[in-house]
Design an enzyme around this catalytic site. Structure first.
Site, PDB file in Angstrom:
ATOM      1  N   CYS A  94      38.633 187.892 -54.344  1.00  0.00           N
ATOM      2  CA  CYS A  94      37.216 187.811 -53.978  1.00  0.00           C
ATOM      3  C   CYS A  94      36.852 189.092 -53.227  1.00  0.00           C
ATOM      4  O   CYS A  94      37.478 189.420 -52.211  1.00  0.00           O
ATOM      5  CB  CYS A  94      37.037 186.590 -53.083  1.00  0.00           C
ATOM      6  N   CYS A 208      31.946 191.563 -58.143  1.00  0.00           N
ATOM      7  CA  CYS A 208      32.185 190.186 -57.685  1.00  0.00           C
ATOM      8  C   CYS A 208      33.026 189.546 -58.769  1.00  0.00           C
ATOM      9  O   CYS A 208      32.741 189.728 -59.969  1.00  0.00           O
ATOM     10  CB  CYS A 208      30.858 189.446 -57.526  1.00  0.00           C
ATOM     11  N   THR A 209      34.054 188.810 -58.376  1.00  0.00           N
ATOM     12  CA  THR A 209      34.983 188.300 -59.387  1.00  0.00           C
ATOM     13  C   THR A 209      34.369 187.210 -60.268  1.00  0.00           C
ATOM     14  O   THR A 209      34.941 186.863 -61.299  1.00  0.00           O
ATOM     15  CB  THR A 209      36.274 187.786 -58.722  1.00  0.00           C
TER      16      THR A 209
HETATM   17  N1  DGL Z   1      33.718 185.829 -56.128  1.00  0.00           N
HETATM   18  C1  DGL Z   1      33.297 186.339 -54.878  1.00  0.00           C
HETATM   19  C2  DGL Z   1      33.374 187.868 -54.812  1.00  0.00           C
HETATM   20  O1  DGL Z   1      34.119 188.479 -55.548  1.00  0.00           O
HETATM   21  C3  DGL Z   1      32.000 185.921 -54.267  1.00  0.00           C
HETATM   22  C4  DGL Z   1      31.258 184.756 -54.699  1.00  0.00           C
HETATM   23  C5  DGL Z   1      30.484 184.118 -53.581  1.00  0.00           C
HETATM   24  O2  DGL Z   1      29.433 184.609 -53.187  1.00  0.00           O
HETATM   25  O3  DGL Z   1      30.997 183.130 -53.095  1.00  0.00           O
HETATM   26  O4  DGL Z   1      32.722 188.474 -54.003  1.00  0.00           O
END
Ligand code: DGL
Length: 285
Positions: A94, A208-209
């Protein structure tokens, strides 16, 4: 079903010795399903390693919350993975949690190899011909000191157009296709004109993943010539480098899936994107 500690003994029954380090799983976490895009690359790079994946869906999204929330959650998840699964390494799958919490986690667990994820600006810079690079990420990632330092260090070499994408990770998390498409259209329009001619944005960083799961939609919006960059493979290679002794042979690795929210969302996404049929356990944390 509630999560329970691993059934395998943590020490050898006769000698009391620690098991082989390589037999211990690698912990991976994200605010939700997004980190599955990293888990997919990890499983391809390290097919004989075992993984425990935590989707913190009960406390998501991270990207629009303050740092204290993200640090608390990251610390609680890491402590749980260490105590219950004796993980040999941690992958923070993340960008938002990496920006907010990786230094806290490294200080708290100096012996644990920890790999984080950050928007792939340097690879984008190496690929871009027009020198105009779009970056989609959460508000938390883009506002972090870590990201600002990274952009500042590269600012003379290219123009980075950074777009906070409020609501997009959440729409992907809920597998709400209509909203995902609408938000992708809105944010790509806001970033500017895509293409390979001078003055156009020829490279788009998915910071963002969750966003690689909207890749087909983004591809349609920006056109076939624009390069979409995510970090899964680079993170997987870095994880291999940090493992004390990666398993190179033997039985295929296993995946244990845990969710602090609705386990059905993770189960569906893991089946759909990774072909994983494993059950998802609820985690109260
Ligand atoms: N998947 C997360 C990232 O890479 C963020 C998603 C979220 O906002 O919870 O930042």
């Amino acid at each position: 079903m509630k999560s329970s500690p691993q059934s395998t003994p943590s020490t050898h029954p006769n000698t009391g010795a620690d098991p082989e380090p390589a037999k211990r799983p690698i912990g991976v976490f994200d605010s939700g399903i997004g980190g599955l895009s990293i888990l997919k690359a990890l499983r391809a790079e390290l097919p004989h390693e075992d993984f425990v994946y935590v989707a913190d869906s009960g406390h998501a999204p991270y990207g629009e919350r303050d740092d204290a929330h993200v640090i608390d959650r990251s610390s609680a998840i890491t402590a749980h993975l260490l105590a219950q699964y004796r993980i040999q390494a941690l992958v923070i799958a993340c960008n938002t949690a990496t920006a907010a919490a990786i230094s806290t986690l490294r200080l708290a667990h100096p012996l644990l190899p920890i790999v984080g994820v950050e928007p792939a600006l340097k690879p984008a810079l190496a690929l871009s011909k027009t020198g105009r690079i779009g970056v989609m990420a959460t508000r938390g990632t883009l506002g972090s000191a870590k990201f600002r330092t990274l952009v500042a260090s590269l600012a003379e070499q290219a123009t980075f157009i950074c777009q906070p994408c409020d609501g997009l990770a959440d729409a992907i998390e809920r597998q709400d296709t209509t909203k995902t498409v609408a938000l992708c259209a809105y944010y790509t329009r806001a970033i500017g004109r895509f293409g390979i001619n001078e003055g156009e944005i020829d490279t788009l960083v998915l910071g963002c993943t969750h966003y690689p799961f909207a890749c087909a939609t983004l591809r349609q919006l920006v056109g076939p010539s624009v390069q979409l960059i995510d970090t899964g493979e680079a993170v997987a290679r870095q994880t291999r480098r940090l493992l004390p002794s990666p398993s190179e042979a033997g039985t295929p690795g296993t995946c244990r899936l845990l969710s602090t929210g609705d386990p059905r969302a993770l189960r569906h996404a893991a089946q759909h994107w990774l072909g994983l049929d494993d059950p998802v356990d609820s985690l109260l944390l």
